[in-house]
Design an enzyme around this catalytic site. Structure first.
Site, PDB file in Angstrom:
ATOM      1  CB  SER A  70      40.079 -10.205 -77.464  1.00 24.34           C
ATOM      2  OG  SER A  70      40.695 -10.653 -76.273  1.00 24.34           O
TER       3      SER A  70
HETATM    4  N1  SAH Z   1      41.777  -8.102 -72.858  1.00 22.98           N
HETATM    5  C1  SAH Z   1      43.113  -8.191 -73.369  1.00 22.98           C
HETATM    6  C2  SAH Z   1      43.403  -9.590 -73.822  1.00 22.98           C
HETATM    7  C3  SAH Z   1      44.816  -9.944 -73.571  1.00 22.98           C
HETATM    8  S1  SAH Z   1      45.177 -11.669 -73.767  1.00 22.98           S
HETATM    9  C4  SAH Z   1      43.311  -7.190 -74.482  1.00 22.98           C
HETATM   10  O1  SAH Z   1      42.314  -6.671 -74.994  1.00 22.98           O
HETATM   11  O2  SAH Z   1      44.448  -6.914 -74.827  1.00 22.98           O
HETATM   12  C5  SAH Z   1      44.939 -12.278 -72.129  1.00 22.98           C
HETATM   13  C6  SAH Z   1      45.827 -11.711 -71.061  1.00 22.98           C
HETATM   14  O3  SAH Z   1      45.612 -12.478 -69.879  1.00 22.98           O
HETATM   15  C7  SAH Z   1      47.317 -11.780 -71.346  1.00 22.98           C
HETATM   16  O4  SAH Z   1      47.863 -10.497 -71.291  1.00 22.98           O
HETATM   17  C8  SAH Z   1      47.851 -12.690 -70.229  1.00 22.98           C
HETATM   18  O5  SAH Z   1      49.144 -12.339 -69.774  1.00 22.98           O
HETATM   19  C9  SAH Z   1      46.813 -12.507 -69.149  1.00 22.98           C
HETATM   20  N2  SAH Z   1      46.750 -13.573 -68.150  1.00 22.98           N
HETATM   21  C10 SAH Z   1      46.894 -14.903 -68.320  1.00 22.98           C
HETATM   22  N3  SAH Z   1      46.812 -15.564 -67.152  1.00 22.98           N
HETATM   23  C11 SAH Z   1      46.587 -14.614 -66.192  1.00 22.98           C
HETATM   24  C12 SAH Z   1      46.419 -14.644 -64.780  1.00 22.98           C
HETATM   25  N4  SAH Z   1      46.468 -15.782 -64.081  1.00 22.98           N
HETATM   26  N5  SAH Z   1      46.200 -13.490 -64.125  1.00 22.98           N
HETATM   27  C13 SAH Z   1      46.156 -12.304 -64.807  1.00 22.98           C
HETATM   28  N6  SAH Z   1      46.325 -12.203 -66.130  1.00 22.98           N
HETATM   29  C14 SAH Z   1      46.541 -13.339 -66.825  1.00 22.98           C
END
Ligand code: SAH
Length: 221
Positions: A70
Site C-alpha cells: 500500500s
Molecule cells: N498490507 C499489505 C497490503 C497487501 S495487498 C502490504 O503492506 O503489503 C492486500 C493483501 O490482502 C494481498 O496480499 C492479498 O492476497 C490479501 N488478501 C486478499 N483477500 C484476502 C483474504 N480473504 N484473507 C487474507 N488475505 C487476503
C-alpha cells in the site's frame, strides 16, 4: 553499508526515509507515534531489490501475485485512525499481510499483531522478512480473512488491507467494545475507507475518503 541493509544507502537511506515522513506530516499525518513507526520501518526491504530505489516514494508498488504494497500515506492514515482509540497494550488483527509492511508498522504501536494472508507464497516471505527484522510481537497465519481469527480475539483493532464489498460478518463479533475496525469497502472500481466502532450500544459506522485497494478474495491458495 549496502542498499539492501536496514540502514540503506542513497535512495534507501534513513535520510530518504525521513523525507517520506516529512511529506506524510505535510499531507496531514499528525500522530507522532505513527510517524515514528514509519521512520523505523525499512520499506525498501519489503519490495523487490529492483524496486528498492522507489520504496520511499509515496506510491503503491507491486509485490507479485497481482498484489501491491500500500501507499505509505494510506498506511499512515489508516494506522492513525485505528490507534486513535486503541490503547497501547492491546491486540490488533490485520487482514491481508501482503509483504508485511503494514504489519511491521503496527507492531511498533501495539502489543500484539495477528495477521492473515490468503496467498501462501506471500505469507512465507513476509514471515521470513519479519523474523529477519527481529519483529517478534507478530503472529502470522495462512488463511482466509473472511473468517477472522476468533481463537485469539476479541481485538481492540481490526485493519483490512484488501477491499471486501461489505464488512465481513464474522469480524464484528471479534471486535472489543471500545474497539475500531478500519477497512476499504466497495467493488473493484469504487471503494471508500470505512471505520466501524463498537460501543456498548452496538456498532457505529463512519465513511471516509475514496481509496483504491486490491479486492478481498475468499479462500486461500
Ligand atoms: N498490507 C499489505 C497490503 C497487501 S495487498 C502490504 O503492506 O503489503 C492486500 C493483501 O490482502 C494481498 O496480499 C492479498 O492476497 C490479501 N488478501 C486478499 N483477500 C484476502 C483474504 N480473504 N484473507 C487474507 N488475505 C487476503
Amino acid at each position: 553499508m549496502r542498499a539492501n541493509s536496514i540502514d540503506g544507502i542513497g535512495m534507501t537511506s534513513r535520510r530518504t526515509r525521513q523525507r517520506l515522513v516529512d511529506r506524510l506530516r505535510e499531507k496531514g499525518i499528525s500522530n507522532p507515534r505513527v510517524l515514528q513507526a514509519i521512520a523505523d520501518t525499512p520499506r525498501h526491504l519489503f519490495v523487490d531489490e529492483a524496486l528498492a530505489s522507489r520504496a520511499y516514494e509515496d506510491a503503491a508498488l507491486p509485490i507479485g501475485y497481482q498484489q501491491t504494497i500500500s501507499q505509505p500515506f494510506v498506511v499512515a492514515s489508516m494506522t492513525q485512525t485505528l490507534i486513535e482509540d486503541v490503547d497501547k497494550h492491546t491486540r490488533v488483527l490485520e487482514i491481508g499481510t501482503g509483504c508485511g509492511y503494514q504489519t511491521m508498522v503496527l507492531s511498533r504501536l501495539v502489543n500484539l499483531v495477528y495477521s492473515i494472508e490468503r496467498i501462501g507464497a506471500l505469507q512465507v516471505r513476509a514471515r521470513d522478512r519479519l523474523y529477519d527484522l527481529k519483529v517478534r510481537n507478530v503472529y502470522l497465519k495462512h488463511g482466509d480473512g473472511f473468517a477472522g481469527w476468533p481463537e485469539n480475539g476479541p481485538y481492540s483493532g481490526i485493519l483490512l488491507t484488501a477491499a471486501p464489498t461489505e464488512v465481513p460478518e464474522a469480524l464484528y463479533e471479534q471486535l472489543t467494545v471500545g474497539g475500531a475496525m478500519v477497512l476499504p469497502e466497495g467493488n473493484r472500481t469504487k471503494q471508500r475507507l470505512v471505520t466501524i466502532k463498537r460501543t456498548t450500544e452496538g456498532f457505529e459506522r463512519f465513511e471516509g475518503p475514496w481509496v483504491n485497494f486490491v479486492p478481498m478474495v475468499s479462500g486461500k491458495i
